[in-house]
Design an enzyme around this catalytic site. Structure first.
Site, PDB file in Angstrom:
ATOM      1  N   TYR A  21      -9.144 -10.179  -7.230  1.00 18.84           N
ATOM      2  CA  TYR A  21      -8.647 -10.878  -8.515  1.00 18.84           C
ATOM      3  C   TYR A  21      -9.985 -11.239  -9.306  1.00 18.84           C
ATOM      4  O   TYR A  21     -10.117 -10.861 -10.577  1.00 18.84           O
ATOM      5  CB  TYR A  21      -8.159 -12.286  -8.265  1.00 18.84           C
ATOM      6  CG  TYR A  21      -8.082 -13.300  -9.597  1.00 18.84           C
ATOM      7  CD1 TYR A  21      -6.999 -12.690 -10.485  1.00 18.84           C
ATOM      8  CD2 TYR A  21      -8.703 -14.321  -9.879  1.00 18.84           C
ATOM      9  CE1 TYR A  21      -6.968 -13.341 -11.855  1.00 18.84           C
ATOM     10  CE2 TYR A  21      -8.442 -14.746 -11.115  1.00 18.84           C
ATOM     11  CZ  TYR A  21      -7.607 -14.462 -11.931  1.00 18.84           C
ATOM     12  OH  TYR A  21      -7.511 -15.096 -13.291  1.00 18.84           O
ATOM     13  N   LYS A  66      -2.218  -2.392   7.909  1.00 20.23           N
ATOM     14  CA  LYS A  66      -3.490  -1.848   8.576  1.00 20.23           C
ATOM     15  C   LYS A  66      -3.755  -2.507   9.523  1.00 20.23           C
ATOM     16  O   LYS A  66      -3.356  -3.514   9.911  1.00 20.23           O
ATOM     17  CB  LYS A  66      -4.708  -1.917   7.693  1.00 20.23           C
ATOM     18  CG  LYS A  66      -4.803  -1.125   6.399  1.00 20.23           C
ATOM     19  CD  LYS A  66      -5.825  -1.398   5.223  1.00 20.23           C
ATOM     20  CE  LYS A  66      -7.148  -1.744   6.077  1.00 20.23           C
ATOM     21  NZ  LYS A  66      -8.075  -1.965   5.052  1.00 20.23           N
ATOM     22  N   HIS A 119      -2.755   2.107  -6.170  1.00 16.81           N
ATOM     23  CA  HIS A 119      -3.533   0.937  -5.967  1.00 16.81           C
ATOM     24  C   HIS A 119      -3.575   0.008  -7.279  1.00 16.81           C
ATOM     25  O   HIS A 119      -3.691  -1.093  -6.987  1.00 16.81           O
ATOM     26  CB  HIS A 119      -4.987   1.297  -5.478  1.00 16.81           C
ATOM     27  CG  HIS A 119      -5.415   0.330  -4.489  1.00 16.81           C
ATOM     28  ND1 HIS A 119      -4.889   0.637  -3.073  1.00 16.81           N
ATOM     29  CD2 HIS A 119      -6.358  -0.384  -4.226  1.00 16.81           C
ATOM     30  CE1 HIS A 119      -5.335  -0.323  -2.312  1.00 16.81           C
ATOM     31  NE2 HIS A 119      -6.192  -0.780  -3.164  1.00 16.81           N
ATOM     32  N   ARG A 158      -0.872  -2.591  -6.808  1.00 12.80           N
ATOM     33  CA  ARG A 158      -1.153  -3.349  -5.850  1.00 12.80           C
ATOM     34  C   ARG A 158      -2.110  -4.508  -6.562  1.00 12.80           C
ATOM     35  O   ARG A 158      -1.805  -5.729  -6.178  1.00 12.80           O
ATOM     36  CB  ARG A 158      -1.931  -2.623  -4.553  1.00 12.80           C
ATOM     37  CG  ARG A 158      -2.191  -3.695  -3.582  1.00 12.80           C
ATOM     38  CD  ARG A 158      -2.550  -2.996  -2.293  1.00 12.80           C
ATOM     39  NE  ARG A 158      -3.317  -3.405  -1.119  1.00 12.80           N
ATOM     40  CZ  ARG A 158      -2.805  -4.180  -0.252  1.00 12.80           C
ATOM     41  NH1 ARG A 158      -1.584  -4.399  -0.041  1.00 12.80           N
ATOM     42  NH2 ARG A 158      -3.650  -4.702   0.554  1.00 12.80           N
ATOM     43  N   HIS A 177      -3.943  -8.875   3.170  1.00 10.85           N
ATOM     44  CA  HIS A 177      -5.557  -8.726   3.653  1.00 10.85           C
ATOM     45  C   HIS A 177      -5.777  -9.477   4.650  1.00 10.85           C
ATOM     46  O   HIS A 177      -5.211 -10.433   5.035  1.00 10.85           O
ATOM     47  CB  HIS A 177      -5.928  -9.371   2.206  1.00 10.85           C
ATOM     48  CG  HIS A 177      -5.912  -8.719   0.767  1.00 10.85           C
ATOM     49  ND1 HIS A 177      -6.063  -9.186  -0.386  1.00 10.85           N
ATOM     50  CD2 HIS A 177      -6.027  -7.042   0.688  1.00 10.85           C
ATOM     51  CE1 HIS A 177      -5.958  -8.224  -1.146  1.00 10.85           C
ATOM     52  NE2 HIS A 177      -6.174  -6.872  -0.518  1.00 10.85           N
ATOM     53  N   ARG A 216       0.689  -1.221   0.127  1.00 15.48           N
ATOM     54  CA  ARG A 216       0.087  -0.095   0.037  1.00 15.48           C
ATOM     55  C   ARG A 216       0.786   1.298  -0.115  1.00 15.48           C
ATOM     56  O   ARG A 216       2.061   1.073   0.553  1.00 15.48           O
ATOM     57  CB  ARG A 216      -1.007  -0.015   1.282  1.00 15.48           C
ATOM     58  CG  ARG A 216      -1.863  -1.102   1.381  1.00 15.48           C
ATOM     59  CD  ARG A 216      -2.679  -1.033   2.629  1.00 15.48           C
ATOM     60  NE  ARG A 216      -3.634  -2.056   2.733  1.00 15.48           N
ATOM     61  CZ  ARG A 216      -3.520  -3.254   3.269  1.00 15.48           C
ATOM     62  NH1 ARG A 216      -2.477  -3.272   3.943  1.00 15.48           N
ATOM     63  NH2 ARG A 216      -4.392  -3.979   3.588  1.00 15.48           N
TER      64      ARG A 216
END
Length: 393
Positions: free
Chosen positions: A370, A259, A334, A337, A360, A233
């Site tokens: 995906y 995160k 992003h 990513r 994640h 990120r």
């Protein structure tokens, strides 16, 4: 009846009624908008969210009667956030005046932040249920599916950033558009799906010396692009310190703070390792004026990436760099990513491993990234069908 700008910012209710951390939210909105190079685009997105974009509206956001305070949530901090936001959307009064503002649309009171204020919803804690209720309100007001789709896409793009920075717990607008009647079976999300050739071209552009750029500038640009191909990120990239680069299990890796304060180990592929080490060598042997100052034992808490003036590399600098390097439309970090996720899946990697790589919290998120992306054409049967039909020429 819509919520007016003054009602949104009534001093007796705080600078942004219903928002627990107004200045932080506005600052992150400014950071997100700043990633778009075109000022008109920034204003369009801001207006679409229900935010003020004119000098008059911004004066309402800073009532003269409000006494300054020293608290983080008080006037001083809020005023600086408004100033940053104003600079991004260009809401400055011009000496020569300007054309009158466009007529306010009939759905203005249902733009996301205005709807939240009316419904008493804190945008930072909004859920998918709130978003669905909001969409139903738009539908009841007669908003066409295309209009609802566009407004949802704007909200989703914002929350992608807010979730990425950790200010929001997740993206409440990441909904199935087809089930909402906003898209058909062939539709995909608006996320740019990069090809390997495009990423290579971006890397080559970063590694190519530019007029007026120093060797260190080029090395830093190359390192930034290379590190992004690890699925980081933008906030994680900017938060890295030199001490986060280490060797584990015989491989160089980064200790990444993600995160929720969760730390993970991200291994470097050869290109990323070579680019990062080349940048650090160049930085340690080059002074601010270009003089050789060979440094040894750099502090481990020193930022991994720094600007020309030695300050920590920030998200805005990353966006500006990618905007300069992108040959086509401005590229959001992003997208790189998502490139990592889609490329890894199509190369045969297990979802659980990719989930760990990108941080994640749920494997469902990895799978959703995906599945929402356009598939690689080589994974489509369309050419096989075409060959069977034999209709060419």
């Amino acid at each position: 009846m819509g919520v007016t700008s003054t009602e949104l910012t009534k001093a007796s209710e705080g600078p942004w009624p219903g928002v627990d951390r107004p200045a932080e939210l506005l600052r992150e909105i400014a950071e997100w908008l700043g990633g778009y190079g075109n000022r008109a685009t920034r204003r369009t997105y801001a207006e679409g969210l229900g935010l003020p974009v004119t000098a008059t509206d911004l004066r309402d956001w800073l009532p003269a009667s409000e006494a300054p305070t020293k608290t983080v949530s008080g006037s001083d901090y809020w005023a600086s956030a408004v100033a940053r936001y104003a600079a991004v959307v260009g809401a400055r009064p011009s000496p020569g005046g300007g054309p009158p503002p466009a007529a306010r649309g009939r759905l203005r009171h249902l733009h996301w932040f205005r709807w939240c204020a009316t419904a008493g919803v804190d945008p930072l804690t909004a859920t998918s249920t709130h978003v669905k209720v909001w969409l139903d309100a738009l539908n009841t007001a007669g908003a066409a599916p295309a209009t609802r789709d566009r407004m949802l896409a704007t909200v989703k793009a914002l929350y992608t950033h807010l979730a990425d920075t950790g200010l929001a717990a997740g993206n409440p607008a990441a909904l199935n558009r087809r089930r909402l009647g906003l898209g058909d079976a062939a539709s995909t999300t608006g996320t740019v799906v990069l090809t390997t050739a495009q990423v290579k071209a971006l890397y080559d552009a970063a590694a190519t010396p530019k007029r007026g750029a120093s060797t260190l500038d080029t090395a830093r640009a190359t390192a930034v692009v290379a590190l992004f191909t690890l699925g980081l990120r933008v906030s994680e990239l900017c938060g890295l310190d030199r001490g986060d680069l280490h060797v584990t299990r015989g491989r160089r890796a980064l200790r990444v703070l993600g995160k929720g304060g969760k730390t993970r180990v991200v291994y470097l592929h050869k290109a990323a390792e070579d680019a990062l080490l080349a940048y650090l060598r160049a930085r340690d042997t080059t002074g601010t004026a270009g003089t050789t100052v060979t440094r040894r034992g750099a502090p481990v808490d020193e930022p991994l990436l720094v600007t020309r003036t030695g300050h920590r590399y920030r998200r805005q600098a990353v966006w500006q760099l990618l905007r300069r390097l992108s040959a086509d439309a401005p590229l959001h970090p992003h997208a790189l990513r998502h490139f990592y996720v889609t490329t890894a899946v199509e190369a045969g990697a297990q979802l659980v491993h990719i989930q760990a790589d990108v941080g994640h919290s749920s494997i469902d998120t990895t799978e959703q990234v995906y599945n929402n992306a356009a598939r690689d054409p080589s994974r489509s049967a369309v050419d096989l069908v075409g060959d069977v039909l034999g209709l060419d020429g």
